[in-house]
Enzyme design. Sequence first.
Site, PDB file in Angstrom:
ATOM      1  CD  GLU A 171      70.680  23.550  34.003  1.00 11.96           C
ATOM      2  OE1 GLU A 171      71.288  22.576  33.524  1.00 11.96           O
ATOM      3  OE2 GLU A 171      69.841  24.212  33.379  1.00 11.96           O
ATOM      4  NE  ARG A 204      68.844  32.901  29.222  1.00  8.11           N
ATOM      5  CZ  ARG A 204      68.595  32.156  30.295  1.00  8.11           C
ATOM      6  NH1 ARG A 204      68.151  30.925  30.137  1.00  8.11           N
ATOM      7  NH2 ARG A 204      68.791  32.634  31.510  1.00  8.11           N
ATOM      8  CG  HIS A 230      54.819  30.239  29.564  1.00  7.81           C
ATOM      9  ND1 HIS A 230      54.674  31.240  28.611  1.00  7.81           N
ATOM     10  CD2 HIS A 230      55.796  29.436  29.104  1.00  7.81           C
ATOM     11  CE1 HIS A 230      55.527  31.041  27.631  1.00  7.81           C
ATOM     12  NE2 HIS A 230      56.213  29.942  27.906  1.00  7.81           N
TER      13      HIS A 230
END
Length: 639
Positions: free
Chosen positions: A634, A487, A394
């Site tokens: 995507e 984003r 992560h």
Amino acid sequence: MPEVVWFKDLAKDDAAIAGGKGANLGELVRAGLPVPAGFVVTADAYRRALEQTEASAELRNLLADLDVQDTTQLNLAAERAQKRVLEVELPEDLRQSILEAYHTLSEGGATFVAVRSSATMEDSAKASFAGMNRSFLNVYGDDDLLQRIREVWASLYGARAVYYRAEQGMSGDPAIAVVVQRMVDAEKSGVLFTVNPTTERVNEIALDAAFGLGEVVVGGEVTPDHLVVDKVTGKVLEREIGFKDFKLVRGELGESQRIPLSDEEAQQPVLTRDEINGLVQLAVRVEDHYGTPQDLEWAIEGGTVHLVQSRPITTLKGKKPEARVTAGREALVRGLGASPGLAVGRVRILRDLSEADRLQQGDVLVTHMTSPDWVPLMKRASATVTDAGGLTSHAAIVSREMGLPCIVGTHDATERLFDGELVTVDASHGVVLKGRITDGHGPRPAEPEKAIALPDVTATKLYVNLAEPDQARSVAQLPVDGVGLLRAEFMLLDVLDNLHPRAFVAECGDESFVNRLAEGLRTFASAFQPRPIIYRASDFRSNEYRHLEGGEEFEPTEENPMIGYRGAFRYVQEPDLFKLELAAIAKVRDEGFENLHLMIPFVRTLWEAQACMELVAASPLGKMRHFERWVMAEVPSVV
């Protein structure tokens, strides 16, 4: 074609009978790649089993005139349909064919297998069905296998799958194949990149390796060994031995067992010379077959290397390696440079999130491991250093997205560094050094912002990715043509005060949500005007939403959130929250910032895109001129 077909007898054009997954596995086997053996129970077998037991007619009647928008009615119908499929008795000849193949795969007895869905419409040009049909690991024995095959069939009638087909306009009877594949009881496993993702040198292979099953590497639960190997000669150019304090293995009953390792075992190299050579050879073969750099997942069982997964590397940008200005200096801590760059700051060691207030802007965050709820802290940090983790952990992934230096897998950074000491983090080379390094190309104190004259206009437009409102002004002064990807996620974490969106709306109301989001959007729009800003709507995955306060009340538990309930499909299911984002965009555009536009993320199908566009059209944005609507491709099938 028979109703039970071995991988070797399938190719990529056989999706109509073997489903997308089964056909692709056949293609890989035909290419001579070391895919674990298996077979496919075809879609024709599924159709015959249902027809002979009259289940097909019953299912048609059950789903006829079903209002899929009525959640209660949909769930009830789906539950009844799945129950009916689970009651289906396999035709005796089909049952024997399946068990004969299973016994052949098991060499006369029983073995652990994976039983995976492979629907004929999965991964097609019209629909992805990602994550909607079920799969099972560590299936063992005749009865368990037959039952799991029925459960895969039944998953074709889950509520989400029924809704998906209805909204897609698919009125015919659905069909599904089932992949049965031998499980790899991995002694060693990991990931491999056929091009070094840090330096982008095409002659280098980068790989991470750990003992046991590969989940611990992908999930960042241990610090794997990290090697860089010359693709041509096989010479090991770099080797960092990670501290692997446990391994995950399969228990006698198929359950995952966590086996602690002694300090001596934890620091043993995972791979032998021969195994490294085997992985290099596999990497070259896979890359040659696909013709593009690949990201592989692999497993070793009994000395044999197995290819578990392969996907293209999408993050290569043609960057040049950074000069090592920290060479020759004594390192306080060493680890794997997971997100390159240099940073200077005070060490702040955090054991858990209860200590979050101790981290000040510009500090170096040092911790054992991060998770999605650590993202707001990582935004404050100048760099992140963790005890555990590898290239796919992560901390590594988020740091690369945020453009922050990150070193993972140090093993003992939380013990060796001192809280408050000034350090330089050279994440390009995986070292933390004492004090501020200012020579060469090292970090320097921030200089006053200066306007940069734009160069002559060229035919190529240069756009940036942004997430942080406080970066808008400085980045806007660079010679760029706008923001190609703004984003939403980091902005929303600030907007929501770490609350789940529904919890925030319940506490603060719709208007507060819209006003706060509009404030963040306004910062970007004003900084770049008249250059365009493409705002990508929120795309939190369910596991990330669950980590927000109140999230467990609203979020499902998904085995693979990456391809689950997110993006466009989520907007269609929860249009009220999506409308609040649209309202915030409209509010900012109404103030004269017409350079702000919208991108819909994770669009998997045409109907999802159409449904989202209908929501946009019904919002105030629908009447605004010069408003651009984008989708993020995507998933290859959307192209």
